[in-house]
Design an enzyme around this catalytic site. Structure first.
Site, PDB file in Angstrom:
ATOM      1  N   HIS A  50      -0.845  -3.784  -0.779  1.00 22.17           N
ATOM      2  CA  HIS A  50       0.094  -4.348  -1.316  1.00 22.17           C
ATOM      3  C   HIS A  50       0.960  -5.086  -1.057  1.00 22.17           C
ATOM      4  O   HIS A  50       1.919  -5.760  -1.461  1.00 22.17           O
ATOM      5  CB  HIS A  50       0.698  -2.474  -1.441  1.00 22.17           C
ATOM      6  N   PHE A  94      14.080  -1.591  -1.469  1.00 16.23           N
ATOM      7  CA  PHE A  94      12.419  -0.552  -1.274  1.00 16.23           C
ATOM      8  C   PHE A  94      12.995  -0.728   0.129  1.00 16.23           C
ATOM      9  O   PHE A  94      13.514  -2.045   0.678  1.00 16.23           O
ATOM     10  CB  PHE A  94      11.840  -1.740  -1.507  1.00 16.23           C
ATOM     11  N   PHE A  97      15.192 -17.454   2.222  1.00 15.46           N
ATOM     12  CA  PHE A  97      14.039 -16.257   2.724  1.00 15.46           C
ATOM     13  C   PHE A  97      13.852 -15.628   3.458  1.00 15.46           C
ATOM     14  O   PHE A  97      14.508 -15.957   4.582  1.00 15.46           O
ATOM     15  CB  PHE A  97      13.096 -17.727   2.538  1.00 15.46           C
ATOM     16  N   ILE A 126       6.588  -4.294   4.763  1.00 15.87           N
ATOM     17  CA  ILE A 126       6.018  -3.010   6.352  1.00 15.87           C
ATOM     18  C   ILE A 126       4.775  -3.070   5.591  1.00 15.87           C
ATOM     19  O   ILE A 126       4.654  -2.183   4.390  1.00 15.87           O
ATOM     20  CB  ILE A 126       6.533  -1.697   6.047  1.00 15.87           C
ATOM     21  N   PHE A 130       9.121  -7.426  -5.118  1.00 14.62           N
ATOM     22  CA  PHE A 130       8.560  -8.876  -6.238  1.00 14.62           C
ATOM     23  C   PHE A 130       9.687  -8.783  -6.769  1.00 14.62           C
ATOM     24  O   PHE A 130       9.457  -9.419  -7.845  1.00 14.62           O
ATOM     25  CB  PHE A 130       7.637  -7.709  -6.677  1.00 14.62           C
ATOM     26  N   THR A 188      -2.881   0.116   2.322  1.00 11.59           N
ATOM     27  CA  THR A 188      -3.077  -0.476   1.166  1.00 11.59           C
ATOM     28  C   THR A 188      -3.060  -2.045   1.089  1.00 11.59           C
ATOM     29  O   THR A 188      -2.241  -2.561   1.232  1.00 11.59           O
ATOM     30  CB  THR A 188      -2.362  -0.016  -0.678  1.00 11.59           C
TER      31      THR A 188
HETATM   32  N1  INI Z   1       8.381  -3.834  -1.909  1.00 10.96           N
HETATM   33  C1  INI Z   1       9.708  -3.736  -0.886  1.00 10.96           C
HETATM   34  O1  INI Z   1      10.523  -5.040  -1.127  1.00 10.96           O
HETATM   35  N2  INI Z   1       8.803  -3.169   0.010  1.00 10.96           N
HETATM   36  C2  INI Z   1       7.199  -3.330   0.668  1.00 10.96           C
HETATM   37  O2  INI Z   1       6.827  -3.188   1.671  1.00 10.96           O
HETATM   38  C3  INI Z   1       6.317  -3.131  -1.146  1.00 10.96           C
HETATM   39  N3  INI Z   1       5.519  -2.001  -0.520  1.00 10.96           N
HETATM   40  O3  INI Z   1       4.370  -2.670   0.435  1.00 10.96           O
HETATM   41  O4  INI Z   1       4.618  -2.179  -1.639  1.00 10.96           O
HETATM   42  C4  INI Z   1       7.083  -2.967  -2.353  1.00 10.96           C
HETATM   43  N4  INI Z   1       6.383  -2.875  -3.157  1.00 10.96           N
HETATM   44  C5  INI Z   1       7.079  -3.087  -4.630  1.00 10.96           C
HETATM   45  C6  INI Z   1       7.260  -3.891  -5.018  1.00 10.96           C
HETATM   46  O5  INI Z   1       8.349  -4.720  -4.615  1.00 10.96           O
HETATM   47  C7  INI Z   1       7.789  -3.634  -6.553  1.00 10.96           C
HETATM   48  O6  INI Z   1       9.400  -2.959  -7.016  1.00 10.96           O
HETATM   49  C8  INI Z   1       6.691  -2.920  -7.825  1.00 10.96           C
HETATM   50  O7  INI Z   1       5.714  -2.915  -7.174  1.00 10.96           O
HETATM   51  C9  INI Z   1       7.343  -2.535  -9.300  1.00 10.96           C
HETATM   52  O8  INI Z   1       6.852  -4.061  -9.512  1.00 10.96           O
END
Ligand code: INI
Length: 157
Positions: free
Chosen positions: A89, A23, A114, A83, A58, A87
């Site tokens: 998230h 991501f 980290f 970023i 995550f 939302t």
């Molecule tokens: N994952 C990231 O690494 N950076 C982000 O900015 C992000 N946002 O903002 O949504 C993000 N979401 C995905 C998350 O880490 C998981 O891969 C997903 O929810 C599946 O479990």
């Protein structure tokens, strides 16, 4: 005075693992390159640095835990980029990855560092992935080397 323990950024012959999020890969591949550059410049062989790619930040703690548990690595370097969007998230993922990385390090006794960029904007993310504000991947790899040295010094005493 008692003993002063310090890490000396020396990890020749030690293996390290990087865990990187796909991501925001535009930024995380720069963090991976920064971490690899730091390790190379401190004498770690390219072949001693493994990389595990996960879907998003995550998922970083679970992969870090799996790698740390193998006992093969002196340290695990976690690299992701969050970023802020419209939302909640961002905040949810940021809280979990932060807590998860700390838990994995304490539970395994392996330094798990980290290297997660948290940014309000794309520009801020850019600044922390190798431009104005340095490269957070490089800094995280340096912290990993220092912790490998520190842990070894404490264990030897
Ligand atoms: N994952 C990231 O690494 N950076 C982000 O900015 C992000 N946002 O903002 O949504 C993000 N979401 C995905 C998350 O880490 C998981 O891969 C997903 O929810 C599946 O479990």
């Amino acid at each position: 005075m008692g003993t002063v323990f310090e890490g000396r950024f020396e990890a020749q012959g030690r293996k390290l693992a990087l865990v990187a999020s796909r991501f925001n890969e535009f930024f995380t591949r720069e963090l991976v390159a920064g971490a690899q550059d730091c390790l190379r410049r401190h004498g770690v062989a390219d072949g001693d640095v493994d990389v595990a790619w996960v879907p998003g930040s995550f998922e970083i703690p679970l992969a870090a835990q799996r790698l740390a548990r193998t006992g093969r690595y002196g340290a695990v370097v976690c690299l992701g980029c969050l970023i802020q969007g419209d939302t909640p998230h961002f905040g949810l993922v940021a809280a979990e990855v932060t807590k998860g990385i700390a838990q994995v390090s304490l539970a395994t006794g392996v330094p798990v560092v980290f290297g997660i960029v948290t940014a309000d904007t794309l520009e801020q993310a850019m600044e922390r992935a190798g431009t104005k504000a340095g490269n957070r991947g490089f800094d995280a790899a340096a912290a990993a080397l220092e912790m490998i040295g520190l842990c070894a010094a404490i264990d030897r005493a």
